[in-house]
Scaffold this active site. Structure first.
Site, PDB file in Angstrom:
ATOM      1  N   SER A 182      45.456  34.955  67.828  1.00  0.00           N
ATOM      2  CA  SER A 182      45.587  33.722  67.072  1.00  0.00           C
ATOM      3  C   SER A 182      46.104  34.009  65.668  1.00  0.00           C
ATOM      4  O   SER A 182      47.204  34.532  65.513  1.00  0.00           O
ATOM      5  CB  SER A 182      44.243  32.983  67.066  1.00  0.00           C
ATOM      6  OG  SER A 182      44.383  31.679  66.579  1.00  0.00           O
ATOM      7  N   ASP A 210      47.834  27.689  76.885  1.00  0.00           N
ATOM      8  CA  ASP A 210      47.415  27.610  75.483  1.00  0.00           C
ATOM      9  C   ASP A 210      48.141  26.463  74.803  1.00  0.00           C
ATOM     10  O   ASP A 210      49.335  26.560  74.499  1.00  0.00           O
ATOM     11  CB  ASP A 210      47.717  28.928  74.769  1.00  0.00           C
ATOM     12  CG  ASP A 210      47.126  28.986  73.369  1.00  0.00           C
ATOM     13  OD1 ASP A 210      46.631  27.943  72.891  1.00  0.00           O
ATOM     14  OD2 ASP A 210      47.152  30.077  72.764  1.00  0.00           O
ATOM     15  N   HIS A 259      43.824  29.867  75.030  1.00  0.00           N
ATOM     16  CA  HIS A 259      44.001  30.483  73.714  1.00  0.00           C
ATOM     17  C   HIS A 259      43.460  31.907  73.622  1.00  0.00           C
ATOM     18  O   HIS A 259      43.858  32.654  72.743  1.00  0.00           O
ATOM     19  CB  HIS A 259      43.342  29.605  72.650  1.00  0.00           C
ATOM     20  CG  HIS A 259      43.706  29.978  71.248  1.00  0.00           C
ATOM     21  ND1 HIS A 259      45.011  30.171  70.841  1.00  0.00           N
ATOM     22  CD2 HIS A 259      42.944  30.207  70.161  1.00  0.00           C
ATOM     23  CE1 HIS A 259      45.036  30.497  69.569  1.00  0.00           C
ATOM     24  NE2 HIS A 259      43.797  30.536  69.122  1.00  0.00           N
TER      25      HIS A 259
END
Length: 809
Positions: free
Chosen positions: A375, A495, A526
């Site tokens: 991320s 995602d 994610h």
């Protein structure tokens, strides 16, 4: 992945040598193994001494052929008895017993090997010392030759990682890892106090680096690590999306991306006050930072294999100076300074603390750095790579962001991550500004930082949604020409937080720069599991890091360019490239169709936006119903066009929807999605878990993923296939005033028809034969976009409306 091999063995960690009379089909006995090991390990000259001693085992006579060998190997800790004082010399020896003796002879302690029998078995296989099903004289000799090679590295005067089959092996015990903290001086002053910001850097490295070993570094630049505020816990954090007033353009513009080049506005670098070095010293141990910092154990797998792991949360975070500026050029420069220090750049200094001036050198580093992370930490990896900083050899971003505009915007409209409508840079910056967790420290800068956040809100200009200087600064693809490292990019195809467009942008940037880039695309959302059934991710990463950080010639650069997990059966396939040039087109047909932005026509009740519940929970309850409404076309909020799929349709790339439509207002949001509609009886698909942005997973085997180095084995996981009657494949959103580009606006005359090109998120997905593909046109997406007060009604000219889909033939 390496699965642990079950061993139905007793605690007999032994080995023996074969005599010329052994039976080949039965393998060596333990007595024979012991005799042969004495010769293969070079102990022949010592054998006479041990033969003269009484047998240490109750079942080995003093005049037995293997007596001296059994005594010798027991004394040197290479072979033990089987309990009760017995040696069992006539029992058939196992390959693992031989491997155990040879690993110990090579110099590996029980602490390095781990727990019996699973860690022993797994390490033996990793070292290719498994020896087959039956231990023979020839297989033992081959095992001993390999062990001799390993012994040279393991017992060398200067320690070094051990590489087998192109991967580093876990020979560095986890409980001996050195942990320390330094403060790296950066070239930025984010809080405008005239001083160069110092950032807190956490270092973990094998103890062997204190004995002369030079370690490569895996660096994670992760603003979350130092802790987070409650910015997303406040009920009002995204209240601004309700009844939003979208900006209406007063006239069309002709600006281009070059007009928004933020570097053109750069000023001369300020002269900052820096620490004066007063001497050199050792880094401190960091105290309780190791229990208060996130992710400190995320790279343990690599620590025991001879890599150092360094983490830094960056400016504005707890223990560091400055402001959290969310993906700015200053944040990138600060993280790049850490890379420079690790790479031995003498122009960048690190200190034991913020005031003493005692300098610390990264003299344990071999100068080669990889950046990795999930991320935000995947984003910073690409950001630093885009600067071309020396010493950064490769990046391994997982769900990383390449362009923050495309994270928070989509073709001119605000579009937060799924279930985070209204999210923006200022909120994330506030969330990561963990200096707030230390009130005494934060009070000295609070007013200045609040002013900074107010300026950020103005600059990011959410209500217009247009690209500008703010977003250009945070578009790392601008630095594609500077890229001089490789990339292994990992992303989940489900995602819709960091959407798939981000990996596409990264991949294209590296390819355009002529740098090595690989893609691993899984069916997760994610988060990426440590290991996914059917993909040896640790093996792929192991070869990648070994090649780019230690120079191991293992062919990592020649492995598959693109690995993709199938949505139908979760199998894996390899491809030469990403994104098919072959397309198919599905036309909407004839006549006209209409839909409205009015959410009240659906099950989504915007009046519930102020309830005292967590955002995802209450939003998702209504969102499920809203999704069903728009996909079914049962309300005026959407129009659905369906197409029969007679043969498997393998989507691979970026679908584009061409829409000829008019609007009855000068502003509006235009959205579309592709949906897989199952035949009667439904289908199995990877779906998001309820109230979550994650997909469901299942554990296939507990403790099946070996780690080594004394670490606990992890579970082998796979994404779960759930019964459903439809699956949203991909979607996209745009501001109707940005029909030409995101850089400029075109006014909309109500009632006039325009042609809009709406890009959906890149996707790899197979719609199976017998299913239907649905093109859903709608306006406001309550899961992603703002909820404008003005209701916009759209009329679609079906003859000019179609979807173009890249497909694998």
């Amino acid at each position: 992945m390496r699965k642990l091999l079950s061993c139905g063995l007793t605690l007999a960690l032994c080995g023996s040598l074969l005599t010329p009379a052994f039976a080949a089909d039965q393998g060596l006995t333990r007595g024979e193994l012991a005799q042969q090991l004495v010769e293969l390990c070079g102990y022949t000259q010592e054998l006479e001494t041990y033969e003269a001693q009484p047998s240490v085992y109750t079942d080995v006579a003093d005049d037995a052929a293997c007596q001296g060998a059994a005594n010798l190997l027991q004394d040197k800790g290479l072979m033990q008895g089987s309990g009760g004082g017995a040696f069992q010399p006539q029992r058939t020896a196992t390959p693992l017993e031989a491997a155990t003796a040879l690993m110990r002879w090579a110099g590996l302690s029980d602490k390095q090997i781990g727990a019996w029998p699973n860690d022993y078995s797994a390490l033996a296989h990793s070292l290719t010392l498994a020896g087959g099903d039956v231990l023979t004289e020839s297989s033992l000799k081959e095992m001993a030759e390999l062990a001799a090679q390993y012994r040279e590295t393991i017992q060398a005067e200067t320690p070094a990682p051990l590489f087998v089959n192109g991967e580093a092996q876990p020979i560095f015990p986890y409980d001996t890892i050195i942990r320390e903290v330094v403060y790296v001086e950066t070239p930025v002053d984010t809080d405008s106090d005239g001083k160069a910001d110092l950032v807190k850097v956490l270092i973990q490295r094998p103890a062997a680096t204190d004995e002369g070993m030079k370690a490569a570094t895996i660096f994670e630049a992760r603003p979350y690590s130092a802790g987070c505020t409650d910015a997303y816990d406040l009920d009002s954090w995204n209240a601004h999306i309700v009844d939003a007033q979208l900006t209406q353009a007063q006239q069309s513009t002709t600006t281009t991306k070059e007009d928004w080049d933020w570097t053109a506005a750069e000023t001369e670098e300020a002269q900052l006050t820096r620490q004066t070095a007063t001497g050199t010293g050792e880094a401190g141990d960091g105290g309780d930072v190791w229990t208060s910092t996130e992710n400190v154990d995320s790279y343990d797998y690599w620590l025991v294999r001879g890599y150092a792991y360094v983490s830094c949360a960056g400016p504005g975070t707890l223990g560091s100076d400055g402001f959290e500026t969310c993906a700015s050029a200053d944040e990138t420069a600060a993280f790049a300074a850490v890379v420079q220090w690790l790479a031995g750049d003498e122009s960048v200094k690190a200190y034991t603390d913020k005031t003493s001036g005692i300098e610390v050198k990264a003299d344990w580093s071999n100068g080669n750095v990889a950046m990795s992370g999930q991320s935000y930490a995947g984003s910073t990896a690409f950001a630093v790579a885009s600067t071309g900083v020396e010493g950064l050899k490769t990046i391994v971003p997982r769900a990383g962001i390449a362009s923050w505009y495309d994270y928070y915007r989509s073709q001119g409209t605000a579009a937060g991550g799924l279930y985070y409508p209204g999210d923006d840079c200022n909120i994330l910056a506030d969330y990561c500004m963990s200096r707030q967790l230390e009130p005494a420290d934060y009070s000295t800068i609070q007013l200045d930082y609040e002013r900074y956040l107010s300026g950020m809100v103005e600059e990011q200009d959410a209500l217009s949604g247009d690209y500008n200087f703010f977003w250009d600064e945070r578009n790392y693809t601008n630095g594609a020409e500077n890229l001089n490292c490789s990339a292994l990019i990992i992303h989940g195809l489900n995602d819709f937080n960091v959407r798939p467009k981000q990996f596409n942008l990264m991949y294209d940037a590296f390819r355009s720069a002529g740098q090595e880039a690989k893609l691993v695309l899984h069916q997760g959302a994610h988060m990426t599991p440590d290991q996914i059934d059917g993909l040896d991710l640790n093996g792929i990463l192991g070869r990648w890091y070994a090649h780019y950080l230690y120079g191991v010639d293992n062919g990592a650069e020649d492995e598959a360019n693109v690995r993709i997990q199938s949505n139908t059966d979760l199998s894996w396939a390899s491809y030469d490239s990403w994104g098919s040039d072959t397309t198919v087109r599905f036309d909407a047909g004839e006549g006209q169709a209409a839909f409205s932005s009015d959410l009240s026509a659906t099950s989504f009740d915007t009046s519930l936006a102020d309830v005292d519940e967590g955002w995802i929970e209450y939003c998702t309850d209504m969102a499920y119903a809203w999704e069903n409404d728009v996909i079914s076309g049962s309300t005026s909020a959407s129009r659905v066009f369906t197409f029969d799929v007679e043969e498997d349709l393998h989507i691979n790339g970026t679908p584009t929807v061409t829409i000829k439509a008019s609007a009855d207002q000068p502003t509006g949001i235009l959205s579309a999605m592709l949906v897989d509609l199952a035949p009667e009886g439904g289908m199995k698909a990877v779906m998001l878990e309820q109230y979550s942005e994650a997909v469901a997973t299942e554990t296939l085997e507990s403790g099946a993923v070996w780690q080594g180095g004394g670490l606990t084995a992890k579970d082998l996981q796979q994404f779960a296939l759930t019964q459903t009657d439809h699956k949203i494949i991909t979607r996209g959103w745009m501001d109707i005033q940005n029909r030409t580009s995101i850089y400029n606006v075109d006014t909309v005359t109500p009632g006039e028809f325009y042609t809009f090109q709406l890009e959906l998120q890149p996707m790899d997905y197979t719609v199976e034969a017998g299913h239907q593909l649905a093109l859903v046109l709608y306006s406001v997406d309550p899961e992603v976009t703002y909820w404008p007060e003005t209701v916009t009604n759209f009329t679609v000219d079906c003859t000019g409306t179609y979807v173009t889909i890249p497909v694998m033939e």
